[in-house]
Write an enzyme that holds these catalytic residues in place. Structure first.
Site, PDB file in Angstrom:
ATOM      1  CD  GLU A 195       2.989 -12.238  -3.724  1.00 59.21           C
ATOM      2  OE1 GLU A 195       2.031 -12.533  -4.468  1.00 59.21           O
ATOM      3  OE2 GLU A 195       2.963 -12.379  -2.494  1.00 59.21           O
ATOM      4  CG  HIS A 229       6.209 -20.155   4.037  1.00 59.42           C
ATOM      5  ND1 HIS A 229       5.181 -20.867   3.487  1.00 59.42           N
ATOM      6  CD2 HIS A 229       5.740 -18.884   4.182  1.00 59.42           C
ATOM      7  CE1 HIS A 229       4.127 -20.073   3.328  1.00 59.42           C
ATOM      8  NE2 HIS A 229       4.439 -18.865   3.736  1.00 59.42           N
TER       9      HIS A 229
HETATM   10  C1  LIG Z   1       1.842 -15.801  -2.746  1.00 60.98           C
HETATM   11  C2  LIG Z   1       1.898 -15.446  -1.298  1.00 60.98           C
HETATM   12  N1  LIG Z   1       2.120 -14.178  -0.944  1.00 60.98           N
HETATM   13  C3  LIG Z   1       2.200 -13.820   0.352  1.00 60.98           C
HETATM   14  C4  LIG Z   1       2.057 -14.744   1.350  1.00 60.98           C
HETATM   15  C5  LIG Z   1       2.186 -14.342   2.823  1.00 60.98           C
HETATM   16  N2  LIG Z   1       0.885 -14.328   3.502  1.00 60.98           N
HETATM   17  C6  LIG Z   1       0.415 -15.412   4.147  1.00 60.98           C
HETATM   18  S1  LIG Z   1      -1.140 -15.181   4.762  1.00 60.98           S
HETATM   19  C7  LIG Z   1      -1.181 -13.601   4.164  1.00 60.98           C
HETATM   20  C8  LIG Z   1      -2.426 -12.773   4.351  1.00 60.98           C
HETATM   21  C9  LIG Z   1      -3.632 -13.462   3.793  1.00 60.98           C
HETATM   22  O1  LIG Z   1      -4.773 -12.669   3.925  1.00 60.98           O
HETATM   23  P1  LIG Z   1      -6.182 -13.212   3.491  1.00 60.98           P
HETATM   24  O2  LIG Z   1      -6.109 -13.779   2.133  1.00 60.98           O
HETATM   25  O3  LIG Z   1      -7.178 -12.151   3.712  1.00 60.98           O
HETATM   26  O4  LIG Z   1      -6.457 -14.451   4.462  1.00 60.98           O
HETATM   27  P2  LIG Z   1      -6.599 -14.426   6.045  1.00 60.98           P
HETATM   28  O5  LIG Z   1      -5.212 -14.559   6.588  1.00 60.98           O
HETATM   29  O6  LIG Z   1      -7.238 -13.163   6.415  1.00 60.98           O
HETATM   30  O7  LIG Z   1      -7.430 -15.618   6.352  1.00 60.98           O
HETATM   31  C10 LIG Z   1       0.002 -13.279   3.515  1.00 60.98           C
HETATM   32  C11 LIG Z   1       0.307 -11.971   2.903  1.00 60.98           C
HETATM   33  C12 LIG Z   1       1.828 -16.074   0.943  1.00 60.98           C
HETATM   34  N3  LIG Z   1       1.699 -17.056   1.829  1.00 60.98           N
HETATM   35  N4  LIG Z   1       1.740 -16.391  -0.374  1.00 60.98           N
END
Ligand SMILES: Cc1ncc(C[n+]2csc(CCOP(=O)(O)OP(=O)(O)O)c2C)c(N)n1
Ligand SMILES: Cc1ncc(C[n+]2csc(CCOP(=O)(O)OP(=O)(O)O)c2C)c(N)n1
Ligand SMILES: [Mg+2]
Ligand SMILES: [Mg+2]
Lengths: 336, 328, 336, 328
Positions: free
Chosen positions: C70, C139
């Site tokens: 971000e 959230h």
């Molecule tokens: C700081 C922040 N940015 C965005 C999000 C929204 N978000 C939640 S899970 C996710 C994807 C995460 O991907 P990854 O780290 O590869 O983990 P996975 O879900 O594949 O286990 C996002 C963008 C968040 N929770 N926190």
């Protein structure tokens, strides 16, 4: 035995004594020791203004210089706090909160609630606040309202060396996360401070001046400006009571309400930006809980809704002055 | 003489670069004195000793190319063409300053020159530069953007995230690590867990180059190569300039963390200006007298800037409230 | 021609039309297109709740999916805004501001002032706010006060599809940085929205219900809870006026003061945490500027000073209800 | 039979690991169904398919070792020994849940088990783990701390800063990148500018290892090595587990970004549980019947957890206001 020491020395002494009393107290921050890895003097700085100078000599590796990674080391202090330590993290300027706020407001502040009461996070985040240093927009903010807004945080901002030592010792022994705000323009202020360790409980405002006609509620540097204003107003026959909040969260609203109930008039003075600040918070609580006692409008004195300007000429105009405070008092007392 | 010029720049360009480096040095050394006298308010971080990096890099840029600077920004400003008189007024907090006295040393900017601001927040320039580079990519005129960052600030998450973003978007963005060995009083080696910034760049898929930042020609050449590549769509790179800081972290710093004799050694043996002067004179591109002449002109320029700054009007109460919003 | 569309569609349409009208409008965010680099459908998501779905098909690479960084991409939007673009950055949940706040409050917000009026930063940061989604403490926050506190930012939080389209179009064409807050529990709300592009000026509150006895000042989802409360109170003979602020910064305090001057009574309703929030801000301004008009205490309705709980049972208790708002009105009107 | 066990773990330990992996799978598949029915509120991210990583790593840990998890935390919780019944109650928002219903799926924690919490903020666990590791270093009992992070979240500044901090302080901290190829709907390769996390680790002076995260034994071995080193003061490392996600990013995700047949292939050919079962049976360490027996017990456990969760009391108004502070 009390001696006269500066507010800066009071900070140093509180940390020193807390470290002596409790082996789990550690401290993390940028250049809080100084000279790490460098060829010259170790303990070269003691923080950017020398506040922690000498602590390394006494407590060694319990003080750790950090890389310029506030999220990582403030977060590390928070993580260590969940694991049995009582860390103090120094954020240097509160203005830097923007690079590490998540660790403070979504992690430290919320663990206990999110985890159903099963976490304790006894961390202290020390930082410098306030204008007057000609340090411009990114090194001069107050920002206390941002932290006060967040449930789960405690926010402290002392105005005297005595309160500084006592409140910092309480912050370190407190079991909740505390944002400890030191006004950089008060570091040189001297006052009587007992040598022995002591703690001042949170949520107890201090009536620093008793008066009959009007209540000023404030904290930090503005306590002193308000005292100046009160001295001027006394000559005009206006008798001002001044409440120094000392802790913004928890807030001692009872002392405020009690005072306003007696005086019937309120001026809230804040060095933070005017929207959604501590002054509006107090004003609103009084307008809700002590409305009947009010004889006149609630005045608020705050800087303008602008960033802090660099030029000394402008910065001096920016910071609420004793004259502005006096003027606000006159407005709400109608000259008396 | 021009016929024998062994350097990749014309004599005029070389003398221009020398003049800029000298201007930075003189500007900084003068601030050092005036700060010591109590004439200058606030925090002041001097760039003296690091001039070859700013000028070596900026000699490749035009006004359409953007840079984001650091807390130690005067050198970048001057090298990017910001008016020295306006800068001095700014530092003195006067009307007519680059920021009308509202910004001060840590916030000098001149967007018309592509200078997006010194910055009081470490690492903050890196995301901004990604944006400037993205805008340049949309414009499609081959402009680029450069982020300067200190060795200390290279450990900020904002900077690290930006390396990745620039790489995946193949942005015309360059990251210059100005490695002067210290962040405040802390040594680079204590704070940074890798010896070479080239390795750090690799971890983000970026090519990296290390140069002697006190050697103008080394910087000029390395920067030229990666800037050209970026202009041509070849994407971002990282350039590490190993350099030295002649003054304290900020004015007022006693520098006890330095080794005995360290500063003397730096000034004697690692002075980028002395080096450039020697290179120019020994190649016969300019005579010592010609350089001395430039030095005198620069001295006069800075002197005049101080005189003008001190004479410039102070901002007034009305100025306090303007410039917060375009419209509110 | 107005049709009934949802608030979610209104957001989509505003961005779509702004992109049609101005080639410098671009958009950056996590999964705002969706499927980047993946083997399946491109434009697979259109944001986490599908708000921007379909825009990629129309505007292609002017919408960029970002890595989970971000600071880098919100900062990039800000940097691009200084260089001639009009970027929209999607922060997904406002709760994520803690990892990128510096770029917003120390950079975007302060450029113009710090640089002596020589910068323009026309960036919009869109984010979801509010509770009710059973999404728990990280959230579900409102956090509008944190942004409203900061000079240099504008803060918008619409309550209807009509306002959403008009205010978002204004945000995009506005030359200052705007935080655009979309209440996730209002996305499904339908309302009449003209097809043609239009903009609603900032700083103009909307009197969504006229009334004689008491003024409610609020914004976002709470507008609807307040309308519900007003309907109940009407049956009790209490005639409520409701002011929907729409933009929290700039603030249309004139409309508020004018209303309170007529009704003499004020209830400020806010979904943000109670300390230093929008409700206290409005209450304080009224207690300062329209004190004489006040017939009774200024009530404030806000959630408790706690993080947002997960359990639906608790979350429903957390969010201010129409019943609580009605009760506050009754308190300040004395039953009438 | 034990005499012929070719694996580095006892038969009991192996069956325990199998049971944990199966418990995670059953827990997640059950949530998938119950969410689909509308029984479960909020955002739910399922770990099914990734069990070998959590269990392979956690099989080396005791309660004094700390972990920080992600939004996809159920698997880490179960592997670390958090009570499954309490977890289910939590996800159903009930009293008696791991967090008394206040946290929900994204915030399950159990500090008594060294589980410092699932986390709704990407990358936020990394600094916390540095702190846990620092505390462990001060305690000096050889405890360690592990941060789990997704491939997507590995681009967060908080995570990147933490790699550097852990390295310079030589912390007993490990960073496990759970690379399941996607962050929400975005592919890893789009978002991350380097192919190997080992290279990224090198940029912070950390040793890195890549393993097939669907192979329990590969994870177990690689983790064992770096955990041992960390316990002995050898410092931090990064472990990349290449793995697969069986469900959508969160429940409700239509997964149209996947290739045709991708999910079927993952489930058929990259199911870590099937692999472990095959390894155990073909080595003769356990019979298919024995494993089926465990499966039945696990099924009953999860069924009971759901029954208990649905029967558990809801929190009451008084609960809303407690647990914000220790004392206020
Ligand atoms: C700081 C922040 N940015 C965005 C999000 C929204 N978000 C939640 S899970 C996710 C994807 C995460 O991907 P990854 O780290 O590869 O983990 P996975 O879900 O594949 O286990 C996002 C963008 C968040 N929770 N926190
Ligand atoms: C986010 C943030 N953290 C800390 C500081 C305080 N600070 C200002 S300069 C500095 C040291 C910078 O070191 P380096 O990046 O190496 O640059 P140099 O000063 O050597 O040019 C520090 C810690 C800051 N301005 N911003
Ligand atoms: Mg440096
Ligand atoms: Mg992933």
């Amino acid at each position: 035995m009390a001696r006269r020491i500066s507010l800066k020395t009071a900070v140093n002494e509180a940390i020193d004594q807390a470290m002596q009393l409790d082996p789990t107290v550690i401290m993390l921050g940028e250049d809080i020791v100084g000279g790490a890895g460098a060829p010259g003097e170790m303990d070269a700085w003691g923080g950017v203004l020398g506040v922690t100078k000498g602590l390394y000599a006494k407590h060694g590796d319990r003080l750790l210089d950090t890389p310029l990674s506030e999220s990582a080391y403030v977060g590390a202090a928070i993580g260590a706090a969940c694991c049995g330590m009582r860390p103090i993290a120094e954020l240097m300027f509160i203005d830097f909160m923007g690079v590490c706020f998540d660790q403070i407001f979504n992690q430290a502040a919320k663990f206990r609630y999110m985890f159903g009461g099963k976490a304790e996070t006894p961390v202290v985040i020390r930082c410098m606040v306030g204008a007057g240093f000609r340090a411009a927009a990114q090194h001069s903010q107050m920002l206390t309202p941002l932290f006060t807004h967040i449930p789960g945080l405690k926010v402290v901002c002392p105005s005297t060396p005595y309160d500084t030592k006592g409140l910092l010792m309480q912050s370190i022994r407190d079991n909740d996360p505390v944002i400890f705000c030191e006004h950089k323009n008060l570091y040189a202020l001297e006052g009587d401070v007992p040598e022995a360790p002591y703690a001042i409980p949170f949520g107890e405002a201090n009536v620093v001046r008793e008066g009959r006609d009007v209540t000023i509620v404030t904290y930090g540097l503005m306590v002193h400006r308000s005292l100046e204003a009160a001295a001027t107003l006394a000559k005009e026959g206006i008798d001002v009571e001044i409440v120094d909040l000392r802790t913004l969260s928890p807030l001692d609203i009872d002392t405020v309400l009690e005072s306003v109930t007696r005086t019937g008039r309120l001026v809230c003075v804040d060095e933070a930006s005017p929207r959604c600040n501590i002054a509006t918070d107090i004003a609103a609580q009084v307008a809700m809980h002590a409305f009947k006692a009010l004889k006149a409008q609630i005045e608020q004195v705050a800087p303008p809704h602008t960033p802090v300007p660099f030029s000394p000429t402008l910065e001096d105009l920016y910071i609420p002055s004793a004259a502005q405070i006096a003027q606000a008092v006159r407005r709400t007392t109608g000259g008396k | 003489m021009a016929a024998n010029n062994p350097f990749p720049l014309s004599r005029d360009a070389l003398l221009g670069c020398y003049r800029r480096m000298r201007t930075i040095r003189e500007f900084e050394d003068r601030l050092h004195i005036d700060f010591g006298r109590g004439d200058i308010p606030g925090f002041v971080h001097l760039y003296a000793g690091e001039e070859a990096a700013a000028v070596g890099i900026m000699s490749h840029l035009g006004d359409g190319d953007r840079i984001a600077s650091t807390h130690r920004g005067h050198g970048h400003c001057i090298a990017k063409g910001v008016d020295v008189g306006a800068m001095m007024k700014e530092i003195y907090g006067r009307k007519g300053g680059s920021c009308e006295g509202k910004g001060g040393s840590m916030h000098i900017a001149d967007l018309s020159k592509g200078m997006m601001g010194a910055n009081g927040i470490l690492g903050a320039g890196a995301p901004l530069v990604c944006g400037a580079a993205l805008a340049a990519k949309f414009r499609g005129k081959g402009e680029i953007a450069i982020c300067f960052v200190g060795d200390g600030a290279s450990n900020q998450g904002t900077f690290l995230e930006s390396l990745n973003l620039a790489a995946i978007w193949n942005l015309p963005a360059l990251f210059v690590v100005e490695n002067n060995g210290y962040a405040e009083s802390t040594s680079r080696d204590y704070a940074t867990a890798v010896n070479s910034y080239v390795d750090r760049a690799s971890g983000f898929g970026l090519p990296g180059v290390v140069v002697d930042g006190t050697d103008f020609f080394a910087v000029h050449e390395a920067a030229g190569e990666i800037i050209r590549r970026a202009r041509e769509g070849g994407g971002p790179s990282l350039l590490e300039c190993k350099m030295v800081r002649f003054h304290g972290h900020f004015e007022g710093d006693a520098q006890t963390y330095r080794a005995n004799g360290e500063l003397e050694d730096l000034r004697a043996n690692h002075d980028c200006l002395k080096k450039l002067a020697a290179q120019l004179t020994s190649a016969g591109v300019a005579s010592a007298a010609e350089l001395a002449d430039i030095d005198r002109q620069v001295l006069a320029l800075i002197e005049q800037a101080v005189v003008d700054a001190k004479a410039a009007p102070l901002p007034s109460a009305a100025d306090l409230l303007t410039d917060v919003y375009v419209k509110y």
